[in-house]
Design an enzyme around this catalytic site. Structure first.
Site, PDB file in Angstrom:
ATOM      1  CD  GLN A 111      -3.295   0.245   0.343  1.00 34.31           C
ATOM      2  OE1 GLN A 111      -3.596  -0.913   0.542  1.00 34.31           O
ATOM      3  NE2 GLN A 111      -3.919   1.009  -0.535  1.00 34.31           N
ATOM      4  CE  LYS A 126      -5.614  -3.823   2.702  1.00 33.89           C
ATOM      5  NZ  LYS A 126      -5.800  -3.289   1.339  1.00 33.89           N
ATOM      6  N   GLY A 165     -12.470  -0.297   2.905  1.00 35.62           N
ATOM      7  CA  GLY A 165     -12.805  -1.704   2.706  1.00 35.62           C
ATOM      8  C   GLY A 165     -11.710  -2.507   2.029  1.00 35.62           C
ATOM      9  CG  ASP A 166      -8.665  -5.675   1.105  1.00 36.19           C
ATOM     10  OD1 ASP A 166      -8.066  -5.033   0.238  1.00 36.19           O
ATOM     11  OD2 ASP A 166      -8.494  -6.912   1.241  1.00 36.19           O
ATOM     12  CB  THR A 210     -10.824  -1.279  -7.054  1.00 36.87           C
ATOM     13  OG1 THR A 210     -10.885  -0.513  -5.848  1.00 36.87           O
ATOM     14  CG2 THR A 210      -9.535  -2.069  -7.084  1.00 36.87           C
ATOM     15  CG  ASN A 241     -15.853  -3.324  -4.678  1.00 41.11           C
ATOM     16  OD1 ASN A 241     -14.758  -2.932  -5.050  1.00 41.11           O
ATOM     17  ND2 ASN A 241     -16.900  -2.531  -4.644  1.00 41.11           N
ATOM     18  CB  SER A 377     -10.012   6.027  -0.646  1.00 47.86           C
ATOM     19  OG  SER A 377     -10.799   4.871  -0.513  1.00 47.86           O
TER      20      SER A 377
HETATM   21  P1  NDP Z   1     -14.748  -8.951  -1.929  1.00 50.64           P
HETATM   22  O1  NDP Z   1     -14.830  -9.464  -0.572  1.00 50.64           O
HETATM   23  O2  NDP Z   1     -15.804  -8.045  -2.453  1.00 50.64           O
HETATM   24  O3  NDP Z   1     -14.611 -10.144  -2.995  1.00 50.64           O
HETATM   25  C1  NDP Z   1     -13.582 -11.061  -2.882  1.00 50.64           C
HETATM   26  C2  NDP Z   1     -13.725 -12.097  -3.976  1.00 50.64           C
HETATM   27  O4  NDP Z   1     -12.552 -12.908  -4.001  1.00 50.64           O
HETATM   28  C3  NDP Z   1     -14.890 -13.041  -3.743  1.00 50.64           C
HETATM   29  O5  NDP Z   1     -15.374 -13.475  -4.987  1.00 50.64           O
HETATM   30  C4  NDP Z   1     -14.231 -14.184  -2.973  1.00 50.64           C
HETATM   31  O6  NDP Z   1     -14.905 -15.415  -3.093  1.00 50.64           O
HETATM   32  C5  NDP Z   1     -12.876 -14.248  -3.637  1.00 50.64           C
HETATM   33  N1  NDP Z   1     -11.886 -14.753  -2.663  1.00 50.64           N
HETATM   34  C6  NDP Z   1     -11.508 -14.158  -1.514  1.00 50.64           C
HETATM   35  N2  NDP Z   1     -10.610 -14.897  -0.852  1.00 50.64           N
HETATM   36  C7  NDP Z   1     -10.442 -15.998  -1.616  1.00 50.64           C
HETATM   37  C8  NDP Z   1      -9.631 -17.126  -1.453  1.00 50.64           C
HETATM   38  N3  NDP Z   1      -8.831 -17.291  -0.391  1.00 50.64           N
HETATM   39  N4  NDP Z   1      -9.686 -18.055  -2.450  1.00 50.64           N
HETATM   40  C9  NDP Z   1     -10.501 -17.886  -3.531  1.00 50.64           C
HETATM   41  N5  NDP Z   1     -11.288 -16.817  -3.715  1.00 50.64           N
HETATM   42  C10 NDP Z   1     -11.249 -15.886  -2.770  1.00 50.64           C
HETATM   43  O7  NDP Z   1     -13.309  -8.223  -2.014  1.00 50.64           O
HETATM   44  P2  NDP Z   1     -12.775  -7.157  -3.069  1.00 50.64           P
HETATM   45  O8  NDP Z   1     -13.374  -7.390  -4.395  1.00 50.64           O
HETATM   46  O9  NDP Z   1     -12.877  -5.826  -2.439  1.00 50.64           O
HETATM   47  O10 NDP Z   1     -11.211  -7.521  -3.097  1.00 50.64           O
HETATM   48  C11 NDP Z   1     -10.668  -8.424  -4.051  1.00 50.64           C
HETATM   49  C12 NDP Z   1      -9.173  -8.170  -4.176  1.00 50.64           C
HETATM   50  O11 NDP Z   1      -8.948  -6.823  -4.602  1.00 50.64           O
HETATM   51  C13 NDP Z   1      -8.368  -8.341  -2.895  1.00 50.64           C
HETATM   52  O12 NDP Z   1      -7.083  -8.828  -3.235  1.00 50.64           O
HETATM   53  C14 NDP Z   1      -8.228  -6.907  -2.390  1.00 50.64           C
HETATM   54  O13 NDP Z   1      -7.101  -6.759  -1.559  1.00 50.64           O
HETATM   55  C15 NDP Z   1      -8.055  -6.184  -3.704  1.00 50.64           C
HETATM   56  N6  NDP Z   1      -8.335  -4.752  -3.701  1.00 50.64           N
HETATM   57  C16 NDP Z   1      -9.547  -4.279  -3.264  1.00 50.64           C
HETATM   58  C17 NDP Z   1      -9.808  -2.931  -3.325  1.00 50.64           C
HETATM   59  C18 NDP Z   1     -11.136  -2.374  -2.965  1.00 50.64           C
HETATM   60  O14 NDP Z   1     -11.333  -1.169  -3.161  1.00 50.64           O
HETATM   61  N7  NDP Z   1     -12.078  -3.149  -2.481  1.00 50.64           N
HETATM   62  C19 NDP Z   1      -8.780  -1.961  -3.762  1.00 50.64           C
HETATM   63  C20 NDP Z   1      -7.564  -2.578  -4.269  1.00 50.64           C
HETATM   64  C21 NDP Z   1      -7.379  -3.917  -4.205  1.00 50.64           C
HETATM   65  P3  NDP Z   1     -15.796 -15.933  -1.849  1.00 50.64           P
HETATM   66  O15 NDP Z   1     -16.959 -15.000  -1.802  1.00 50.64           O
HETATM   67  O16 NDP Z   1     -16.152 -17.347  -2.217  1.00 50.64           O
HETATM   68  O17 NDP Z   1     -14.918 -15.846  -0.635  1.00 50.64           O
HETATM   69  O1  2IT Z   2      -5.938  -2.514  -1.428  1.00 52.47           O
HETATM   70  C1  2IT Z   2      -6.466  -1.395  -1.490  1.00 52.47           C
HETATM   71  O2  2IT Z   2      -5.937  -0.455  -2.088  1.00 52.47           O
HETATM   72  C2  2IT Z   2      -7.778  -1.213  -0.833  1.00 52.47           C
HETATM   73  N1  2IT Z   2      -8.316  -2.166  -0.295  1.00 52.47           N
HETATM   74  C3  2IT Z   2      -8.427   0.150  -0.816  1.00 52.47           C
HETATM   75  C4  2IT Z   2      -7.848   0.999   0.266  1.00 52.47           C
HETATM   76  C5  2IT Z   2      -8.537   2.313   0.488  1.00 52.47           C
HETATM   77  O3  2IT Z   2      -8.115   2.981   1.445  1.00 52.47           O
HETATM   78  O4  2IT Z   2      -9.426   2.713  -0.265  1.00 52.47           O
END
Ligand code: NDP
Ligand code: 2IT
Length: 445
Positions: A111, A126, A165-166, A210, A241, A377
């Site tokens: 990050q 984080k 969120g994450d 994202t 997401n 953000s």
């Molecule tokens: P969500 O919780 O909305 O979705 C996560 C997705 O990934 C779900 O489909 C989930 O499946 C799957 N998943 C999670 N863990 C596992 C695992 N161990 N094995 C297989 N599938 C898995 O999270 P986000 O969409 O917010 O985040 C997804 C990725 O993006 C993460 O790496 C996060 O760090 C990254 N990210 C998120 C940001 C944000 O703004 N939200 C910003 C930048 C990066 P299931 O529902 O079956 O668990």
């Molecule tokens: O991994 C990431 O960049 C996030 N989960 C978003 C972090 C944020 O502060 O919006």
């Protein structure tokens, strides 16, 4: 790796035993930084890397809560405040049973560089918990969030540390966390959290940012080879997401997204994923992908397996760390892949990244390609600070400019350091130099 950095790496690994994801993230950055230290001996003299790898502060706390049957549960909460050279600590909270200190530290470490690349005034941090939200009612989620914030509130603030969120933390959880922060502090401090609801201080485009940003970054990479998303066959992992909005954006640019996944399996939909159906199942019903295949004619669900077995020209890993290994990368390459942009954090293993680079695939690493979320953000913080709210169009325009800027800076930095087309080198060096300069300017802290 540059021999001057090997000793520092060994010390970091020895001081943080068992944190394998953190080790992986550190090694990946160190491998890019040799040439920087030729030009900037002051970074070695100032022990910038040693300081950067040691978080400024790490908070670990007990989170007790009761389920709907009145049973007591105890989880572990984390907030790692990694680096504040460029601004308040900024980064998401992850609620997932796999969370432990090594995952929070890898995410916090990445990050720092990601946030620097956005050009916004935000440091790196984080947090999260090993709490498993799956199957929990809204009331249980609320009690957990309230207990989590009952400790976290004393460490955060709009000028100190701004969580978001994450995985497992979206609008619902941010709402419960914000409500508890307000109640404990008696302050309507909008800028303490981002990802808030639109009617109470959130920013338009933050939910989409994202996924949209990842596709914008990929589009910029494709342009360097005279290509675009139009007509591409895209494979996405995850269905949360980031994945949902990446799918929507890719299809709006003329691509067909033929597959997406969750932790139980994946769906193949040759006609292109129906985003509204997917969004309804995942966000409203909080259901599984099997539901999607059951309701969508022509789609099939595969239990288990790997979504990377599906052939595509563009791959967008948007689920979790180390979900795409060397074998999966080789298979994608032999199936006609031309580009990868990481919506998730560190989804490709080091072996997978090597396969992509050796095959000349366009590869956008997460700390550049998924920076649109945290950048938006920062735009939310900006709106909160001025008590303003911007239109969707204006905010999306800012996001687009930021993503194009990150792409161009990564490309230019890679050129400057003799690694043209290598976005890993561009992102690592670009982010690092900015943070390192600020750390030296601020003295030994
Ligand atoms: P969500 O919780 O909305 O979705 C996560 C997705 O990934 C779900 O489909 C989930 O499946 C799957 N998943 C999670 N863990 C596992 C695992 N161990 N094995 C297989 N599938 C898995 O999270 P986000 O969409 O917010 O985040 C997804 C990725 O993006 C993460 O790496 C996060 O760090 C990254 N990210 C998120 C940001 C944000 O703004 N939200 C910003 C930048 C990066 P299931 O529902 O079956 O668990
Ligand atoms: O991994 C990431 O960049 C996030 N989960 C978003 C972090 C944020 O502060 O919006």
């Amino acid at each position: 790796m540059d021999s001057r950095l090997e000793g520092i790496r060994d010390t970091v690994l020895a001081r943080n035993p068992g944190e394998k994801e953190f080790h992986q993230a550190v090694i990946e950055v160190f491998e890019s930084l040799g040439p920087v230290h030729d030009r900037h001996p002051e970074f070695l003299e100032g022990a910038v890397l040693e300081r950067l790898c040691e978080p400024e502060r790490q908070i670990i706390f007990r989170v007790p809560w009761t389920d709907d049957a009145g049973r007591v549960h105890v989880n572990r909460g984390f907030r790692v405040e990694f680096n504040s050279a460029l601004g308040p600590y900024k980064g998401g909270l992850r609620f997932h049973p796999s969370v432990y200190l090594g995952i929070v530290k890898f995410l916090g470490f990445e990050q720092i560089f990601k946030n620097a690349l956005t050009g916004m005034p935000i440091g790196g941090g984080k947090g999260g918990s090993d709490f498993d939200p799956r199957g929990r009612t809204d009331a249980e989620i609320m009690r957990f969030c309230q207990s989590f914030m009952t400790e976290l509130y004393r460490h955060i603030g709009e000028y100190t540390d701004v969580p978001a969120g994450d995985i497992g933390v979206g609008g619902r959880e941010i709402g419960y966390l914000f409500g508890q922060y307000k109640r404990i502090t008696n302050r309507y401090e909008s800028g303490v959290l981002t990802g808030k609801g639109i009617s109470w201080g959130g920013s338009l485009v933050r939910p989409e940012a994202t996924g949209y940003g990842t596709v914008i970054f990929a589009q910029e990479m494709l342009k360097t080879r005279g290509q675009s998303f139009d007509g591409q066959r895209v494979v996405v992992s995850g269905s949360g997401n980031v994945a949902i909005h990446a799918i929507a954006k890719a299809q709006s640019l003329g691509a067909t997204v033929v597959a997406c996944s969750d932790s139980a399996g994946y769906v193949v939909d040759e006609a292109g994923i129906d985003v509204e159906l997917l969004r309804h199942i995942k966000e409203v019903e909080r259901g599984r992908l099997t539901e999607y295949a059951a309701r969508r004619g022509g789609a099939t669900h595969v239990t288990g397996g790997s979504v990377w077995d599906v052939n595509g020209t563009v791959a967008l890993p948007c689920a979790t760390q180390n979900e795409l290994d060397g074998d999966a990368a080789a298979k994608l390459v032999s199936n006609g892949l031309i580009a990868v942009a990481e919506g998730a954090n560190m989804p490709s293993t080091r072996e997978a990244v090597s396969v992509f680079h050796e095959a000349g695939i366009l590869f956008g690493p997460g700390k550049a390609a998924n920076a649109g979320g945290v950048a938006t953000s920062a735009l939310e913080m900006q709106q909160n600070a001025s008590r303003d709210s911007w239109t969707f169009e204006h905010t999306e325009q800012r996001l687009t400019e930021i993503m194009v800027g990150i792409h161009d800076r990564c490309a230019a930095t890679a050129d400057e350091y003799g690694a043209p087309g290598n976005y890993v080198v561009g992102a690592n060096i670009g982010g690092f130099v900015k943070v390192a300069d600020a750390m030296l300017a601020q003295g030994l802290i």
